[in-house]
Design an enzyme around this catalytic site. Structure first.
Site, mmCIF file in Angstrom:
data_model
loop_
_atom_site.group_PDB
_atom_site.id
_atom_site.type_symbol
_atom_site.label_atom_id
_atom_site.label_comp_id
_atom_site.label_asym_id
_atom_site.label_seq_id
_atom_site.Cartn_x
_atom_site.Cartn_y
_atom_site.Cartn_z
ATOM 1 C CD GLU A 190 -2.369 -5.712 1.441
ATOM 2 O OE1 GLU A 190 -1.154 -6.039 1.437
ATOM 3 O OE2 GLU A 190 -3.285 -6.542 1.328
ATOM 4 C CD GLU A 200 -1.595 -11.188 9.055
ATOM 5 O OE1 GLU A 200 -2.659 -11.735 8.718
ATOM 6 O OE2 GLU A 200 -0.827 -10.653 8.239
ATOM 7 C CE LYS A 239 0.488 -13.370 5.437
ATOM 8 N NZ LYS A 239 0.368 -11.929 5.153
ATOM 9 C CD GLU A 259 4.591 -12.653 3.824
ATOM 10 O OE1 GLU A 259 3.348 -12.739 3.868
ATOM 11 O OE2 GLU A 259 5.175 -11.793 3.138
#
Length: 391
Positions: free
Chosen positions: A191, A245, A248, A254
């Site tokens: 990642e 996302e 999230k 995030e």
């Protein structure tokens, strides 16, 4: 990827590993091109899993390796994705060293397995977080692969010159592996990326910086440059992530690592082959400095005037915030400077903000299951003072 919670059973039972491969992998091969099977995600970052899971990673990989072979699957490499916090030291890169609690019992056997199977040590490496935590010492351009020569770093231990922060981080892992006798285990980046937005107070999270990082990353990796300690080494690199996302939890960053919005429109243009000349990209928006003005955390929608909220959920979130820390909600108690107006909405905004400002440096967020939002409009009123992110 094998879910973290599945590791203990796979470690203790070859039959469980056989069943997992039969159910989750074998039916999709060869129609699907599968290159890697990662056993757990950042398991060693969770101290609560130390007793149940850490020492099960390699036995689980061993059982899964046998199961793959029994199905005639020989091209899938096994590994596990580990965060940079597996290292106790990463600066300078030559001082890279694994944490004492995992080096001997967990990492050494892992490296032995990876070496024997010619697989990779998979690392989640985020220059954004390293830069955000050390902005006074690290230049933003250096983190974005655009550092001038004056920002380059020479490791006194090796004499190697570093032109970007990602290389520094990766070579710290290389040094740490070398100290355990496995300096030749291959490295892969499971990642990396850069957030395209964040809450007020999360500096550097912008479309401009995210596009700059990922475009430069793709262009650089297309040439297989390796790192200063391993020039020319081929290294698989995975970008995080495809989509923002939006559900999230956690800080705003995030929810903003994607190349696409949840509605499938692009956040920005990027050529992941790394072949597109930078001059052919359309102009990017300015890099707004989200850390330049004070911010507060309040009930989303401005209370009753915006989105509908569940009063029971708001009360539960308010109660949680007030139970944390010391004096978090004193001001909204009867007689307190912020008791009036005596409404759930007003008290929730104060409690959310008080919690956020008190715990922001310890991971406290402005989220509360989607009930909270950040604002740059000061919610203070009269003698009621809301502390800000700048206080």
């Amino acid at each position: 990827m094998v879910p973290n919670e599945a590791i203990p059973s796979l470690a203790s039972s070859s039959a469980a590993a056989e069943a997992w491969v039969s159910t989750n992998l074998a039916p999709h091969i060869p129609a699907t091109r599968v290159m890697y099977l990662l056993v757990g995600n950042e398991v060693l970052s969770n101290s609560a899993a130390a007793g149940s899971t850490w020492r099960g990673i390699v036995p689980a990989m061993t059982n899964l390796h046998r199961a793959l072979r029994s199905h005639g699957i020989r091209k899938v490499k096994l590994g596990t994705a580990l965060a940079m916090d597996a290292l106790s030291s990463s600066y300078p890169p030559s001082a890279g060293e694994f944490r004492a609690d995992i080096a001997g019992d967990v990492i050494r056997p892992l490296l032995g397995f990876l070496n024997a199977t010619r697989s990779f040590y998979f690392v989640d490496a985020y220059p954004y977080f390293a830069w955000a935590g050390n902005r006074d010492a690290i230049s933003l351009d250096y983190a974005l692969f655009e550092g001038a020569a004056s920002s380059h770093y020479v490791d006194a231990g090796t004499g190697l010159t570093y032109t970007n922060l990602l290389d520094q981080m990766l070579d710290a892992v290389v040094a740490a592996m070398g100290k355990l006798g496995y300096g030749n285990v291959k490295l892969a980046v499971s990642e990396t990326g850069w957030p395209n937005a964040g809450d007020a107070g999360e500096s550097g999270a912008s479309v401009r910086n995210a596009a700059t990082y990922n475009r430069n990353l793709a262009a650089r990796m297309s040439k297989n440059p390796g790192t200063p300690a391993r020039p020319g080494a081929k290294m698989p690199v995975f970008l995080f992530s495809l989509y923002n996302e939006d559900q999230k939890p956690g800080p705003g960053t995030e929810r903003h690592w994607g190349l696409y919005y949840p509605n499938q429109t692009k956040v920005y243009d990027v050529d992941l082959t790394g072949q597109r000349p930078s001059r052919t990209y359309p102009p990017l928006p300015p890099a707004d400095d989200t850390d330049s003005s004070p911010a507060w955390c309040v009930l989303a929608g401005g209370g009753g005037g915006g989105k509908a909220v569940n009063e029971t959920a708001v009360q539960a979130a308010l109660d949680y915030a007030c139970q944390q820390g010391s004096g978090t909600c004193v001001a909204i108690q009867p007689g307190g400077a912020c008791h009036e107006p005596d409404t759930l909405d007003a008290h929730a905004s104060y409690a959310f903000n008080s919690y956020r400002q008190q715990f922001k440096n310890a991971g406290g967020t402005c989220f509360f299951n989607g009930l909270a939002e950040t604002t740059t409009k000061d919610p203070s009123h009269g003698s009621c003072k809301f502390p800000s992110s700048m206080d």
